[in-house]
Scaffold this motif. Structure first.
Motif, PDB file in Angstrom:
ATOM      1  N   GLY A   1       0.791  -1.220   0.000  1.00  0.00           N
ATOM      2  CA  GLY A   1       0.000   0.000   0.000  1.00  0.00           C
ATOM      3  C   GLY A   1       0.825   1.272   0.000  1.00  0.00           C
ATOM      4  O   GLY A   1       2.010   1.295   0.342  1.00  0.00           O
ATOM      5  N   ARG A   2       0.186   2.343  -0.422  1.00  0.00           N
ATOM      6  CA  ARG A   2       0.741   3.690  -0.378  1.00  0.00           C
ATOM      7  C   ARG A   2      -0.325   4.599   0.218  1.00  0.00           C
ATOM      8  O   ARG A   2      -1.512   4.450  -0.079  1.00  0.00           O
ATOM      9  N   ILE A   3       0.086   5.548   1.026  1.00  0.00           N
ATOM     10  CA  ILE A   3      -0.843   6.542   1.537  1.00  0.00           C
ATOM     11  C   ILE A   3      -0.071   7.802   1.883  1.00  0.00           C
ATOM     12  O   ILE A   3       1.055   7.743   2.387  1.00  0.00           O
ATOM     13  N   VAL A   4      -0.658   8.943   1.564  1.00  0.00           N
ATOM     14  CA  VAL A   4      -0.087  10.248   1.898  1.00  0.00           C
ATOM     15  C   VAL A   4      -1.198  11.067   2.528  1.00  0.00           C
ATOM     16  O   VAL A   4      -2.257  11.254   1.926  1.00  0.00           O
ATOM     17  N   GLU A   5      -0.960  11.545   3.750  1.00  0.00           N
ATOM     18  CA  GLU A   5      -1.965  12.337   4.456  1.00  0.00           C
ATOM     19  C   GLU A   5      -1.444  13.742   4.721  1.00  0.00           C
ATOM     20  O   GLU A   5      -0.277  13.924   5.089  1.00  0.00           O
ATOM     21  N   VAL A   6      -2.321  14.722   4.564  1.00  0.00           N
ATOM     22  CA  VAL A   6      -1.983  16.130   4.788  1.00  0.00           C
ATOM     23  C   VAL A   6      -2.674  16.622   6.046  1.00  0.00           C
ATOM     24  O   VAL A   6      -3.874  16.407   6.246  1.00  0.00           O
TER      25      VAL A   6
ATOM     26  N   GLY B   1       4.803   7.276   0.301  1.00  0.00           N
ATOM     27  CA  GLY B   1       4.636   7.269  -1.149  1.00  0.00           C
ATOM     28  C   GLY B   1       5.567   6.297  -1.837  1.00  0.00           C
ATOM     29  O   GLY B   1       5.748   6.370  -3.057  1.00  0.00           O
ATOM     30  N   TYR B   2       6.177   5.394  -1.061  1.00  0.00           N
ATOM     31  CA  TYR B   2       7.073   4.382  -1.631  1.00  0.00           C
ATOM     32  C   TYR B   2       6.904   3.086  -0.853  1.00  0.00           C
ATOM     33  O   TYR B   2       6.146   3.031   0.133  1.00  0.00           O
ATOM     34  N   ASP B   3       7.586   2.050  -1.283  1.00  0.00           N
ATOM     35  CA  ASP B   3       7.487   0.734  -0.654  1.00  0.00           C
ATOM     36  C   ASP B   3       8.748   0.466   0.164  1.00  0.00           C
ATOM     37  O   ASP B   3       9.772   0.062  -0.391  1.00  0.00           O
ATOM     38  N   PRO B   4       8.735   0.718   1.481  1.00  0.00           N
ATOM     39  CA  PRO B   4       9.929   0.476   2.290  1.00  0.00           C
ATOM     40  C   PRO B   4      10.274  -1.011   2.345  1.00  0.00           C
ATOM     41  O   PRO B   4       9.415  -1.868   2.126  1.00  0.00           O
ATOM     42  N   PRO B   5      11.521  -1.334   2.672  1.00  0.00           N
ATOM     43  CA  PRO B   5      11.911  -2.745   2.815  1.00  0.00           C
ATOM     44  C   PRO B   5      11.151  -3.415   3.957  1.00  0.00           C
ATOM     45  O   PRO B   5      10.698  -2.765   4.901  1.00  0.00           O
TER      46      PRO B   5
ATOM     47  N   GLY C   1      11.879   5.067  -4.314  1.00  0.00           N
ATOM     48  CA  GLY C   1      11.213   6.060  -3.476  1.00  0.00           C
ATOM     49  C   GLY C   1      11.626   7.470  -3.820  1.00  0.00           C
ATOM     50  O   GLY C   1      10.811   8.399  -3.776  1.00  0.00           O
ATOM     51  N   ALA C   2      12.900   7.650  -4.156  1.00  0.00           N
ATOM     52  CA  ALA C   2      13.387   8.985  -4.512  1.00  0.00           C
ATOM     53  C   ALA C   2      12.697   9.500  -5.771  1.00  0.00           C
ATOM     54  O   ALA C   2      12.351  10.694  -5.853  1.00  0.00           O
ATOM     55  N   LEU C   3      12.495   8.636  -6.760  1.00  0.00           N
ATOM     56  CA  LEU C   3      11.771   9.061  -7.967  1.00  0.00           C
ATOM     57  C   LEU C   3      10.371   9.546  -7.614  1.00  0.00           C
ATOM     58  O   LEU C   3       9.911  10.574  -8.123  1.00  0.00           O
ATOM     59  N   ALA C   4       9.703   8.789  -6.735  1.00  0.00           N
ATOM     60  CA  ALA C   4       8.348   9.174  -6.323  1.00  0.00           C
ATOM     61  C   ALA C   4       8.368  10.469  -5.524  1.00  0.00           C
ATOM     62  O   ALA C   4       7.494  11.331  -5.695  1.00  0.00           O
ATOM     63  N   LEU C   5       9.357  10.623  -4.651  1.00  0.00           N
ATOM     64  CA  LEU C   5       9.469  11.844  -3.853  1.00  0.00           C
ATOM     65  C   LEU C   5       9.724  13.064  -4.736  1.00  0.00           C
ATOM     66  O   LEU C   5       9.125  14.131  -4.539  1.00  0.00           O
ATOM     67  N   GLU C   6      10.619  12.913  -5.697  1.00  0.00           N
ATOM     68  CA  GLU C   6      10.912  14.030  -6.602  1.00  0.00           C
ATOM     69  C   GLU C   6       9.653  14.484  -7.334  1.00  0.00           C
ATOM     70  O   GLU C   6       9.372  15.689  -7.439  1.00  0.00           O
ATOM     71  N   ARG C   7       8.888  13.535  -7.808  1.00  0.00           N
ATOM     72  CA  ARG C   7       7.665  13.882  -8.533  1.00  0.00           C
ATOM     73  C   ARG C   7       6.639  14.515  -7.589  1.00  0.00           C
ATOM     74  O   ARG C   7       5.959  15.482  -7.955  1.00  0.00           O
ATOM     75  N   PHE C   8       6.560  13.987  -6.378  1.00  0.00           N
ATOM     76  CA  PHE C   8       5.618  14.538  -5.409  1.00  0.00           C
ATOM     77  C   PHE C   8       5.961  15.994  -5.083  1.00  0.00           C
ATOM     78  O   PHE C   8       5.085  16.867  -5.063  1.00  0.00           O
ATOM     79  N   VAL C   9       7.225  16.262  -4.820  1.00  0.00           N
ATOM     80  CA  VAL C   9       7.659  17.625  -4.510  1.00  0.00           C
ATOM     81  C   VAL C   9       7.427  18.543  -5.705  1.00  0.00           C
ATOM     82  O   VAL C   9       6.989  19.690  -5.547  1.00  0.00           O
TER      83      VAL C   9
END
Length: 340
Positions: free
Chosen positions: A111-116, A174-178, A194-202
């Motif tokens: 799963g992925r989830i981002v909460e504000v 926003g990524y899949d941790p180990p 995860g870094a690719l996803a973070l870059e896009r999110f930012v």
């Protein structure tokens, strides 16, 4: 060389490739993306369209059209960086999270989830919290092993209670941790993805409001995600904070790249302090960022207990992160507070 020798070499080589092979970054495909891209209206391709282009596309839609797309393709609109926050909240309106501002929700796999927390549209400053190993959608609210202080949602609320109005706090899974401290945690493939996803999110946050200041806080393996992204984050990311970090994938601050200030803190009894500062053939994460030779700014953590205590009420680390996020100066005695 006879056939037996060839077989023997292959048997020896296979584990080495599995353990020491090159780091691979894999970009996630959004749920429902196939139907979205097949739509004859030529909707923005999630794989090739930048968040800024997505933002421009939605800004140019006639009234009500964005909301209609959110109803028709909730799993795409709800997870597509660059889409206005209100539309993403609406698309992710799962009853399990009623009344909460969910910016990403993907139930596939772990799963992925981002909460504000806070008003993201109005926020002049944003803090992004990146969790580490074993964090999943299932324990986002409860914490690994039902230990509350490990839960990203709880941690974000502790920080949000410390910041001034005008600051939004984001718990970013926003990524899949180990899973566990095994091969995946020793390598950086998950961090690279995860870094690719973070870059896009930012980039999506910046596209919505270019004048805001962003702080990225990586806990444990999450600090490696932040480190892998550092060189590609925009100038709006003013600070990167590593807490309980096993290393950031490099030997010093200069090797991270990027323009952000980098801070590092570790509890006196955090087990990551005992990790060797090595990175050999893709294994290990380099020098600990709390090592003065790394070159990070010291973050107070002297009264923090254990690997998961950074967001506990009364933690000097929590107070320091809140001050960084709001642009306030830290006390001059912070090096002493960070000592083991």
């Amino acid at each position: 060389m006879n056939r037996l020798w060839i077989v023997a070499l292959l048997l020896l080589a296979a584990p080495a490739v599995w353990l020491f092979g090159p780091t691979e970054a894999v970009a996630d495909q959004l749920p429902g993306a196939a139907a979205w891209t097949a739509d004859p209206r030529h909707l923005p391709d999630p794989a090739t369209t930048t968040p800024a282009q997505v933002a421009a596309y939605f800004a140019g839609l006639p009234a009500g059209a964005g909301a209609a797309l959110a109803r028709e393709y909730p799993t795409v609109v709800g997870n597509l960086d660059g889409v206005p926050a209100a539309l993403r909240y609406a698309a992710n309106g799962d009853p399990s999270y009623a009344g909460r501002q969910i910016l990403t929700l993907d139930r596939r796999g772990d799963g992925r989830i981002v909460e504000v927390l806070g008003d993201l549209d109005a926020a002049e400053r944003v803090v992004i919290l990146i969790p580490g190993v074993d964090t999943t959608l299932a324990d986002f609210d409860t914490g690994l092993g039902h230990v509350r202080r490990r839960a990203p949602a709880w941690q974000a609320r502790q920080l949000f209670s410390q910041v001034r109005p005008g600051v939004a706090v984001i718990a970013w899974l926003g990524y899949d941790p180990p899973e566990g401290v095994r091969r995946a945690a020793l390598r950086e493939d998950r961090a690279a993805s995860g870094a690719l996803a973070l870059e896009r999110f930012v980039d999506g946050l910046v596209a919505q409001r270019p004048d805001r200041s962003i702080t990225v806080v990586g806990h444990s393996y999450g600090s490696i995600v932040a480190g892998r992204a550092a060189a590609h984050l925009p100038a709006q990311v003013s600070d990167i904070v590593a807490i309980g970090s096993p290393g950031m994938g490099v030997s010093n601050r200069a090797a991270l790249g990027g323009t952000a200030r980098v801070w590092a803190g570790s509890a006196p009894d955090d087990w990551t302090r005992k990790l060797p500062s090595i990175r050999v053939l893709g294994l290990g994460h380099g020098r600990l960022p709390i090592d003065p030779a790394f070159g990070a700014l010291p973050l107070p953590a002297g009264n923090v207990s254990g690997h998961d205590g950074y967001f506990m009420p009364g933690s000097v680390a929590l107070t320091a992160i809140a001050r960084i996020a709001t642009g306030a100066a830290l006390p001059q005695d912070q090096p002493a507070l960070n000592a083991s």
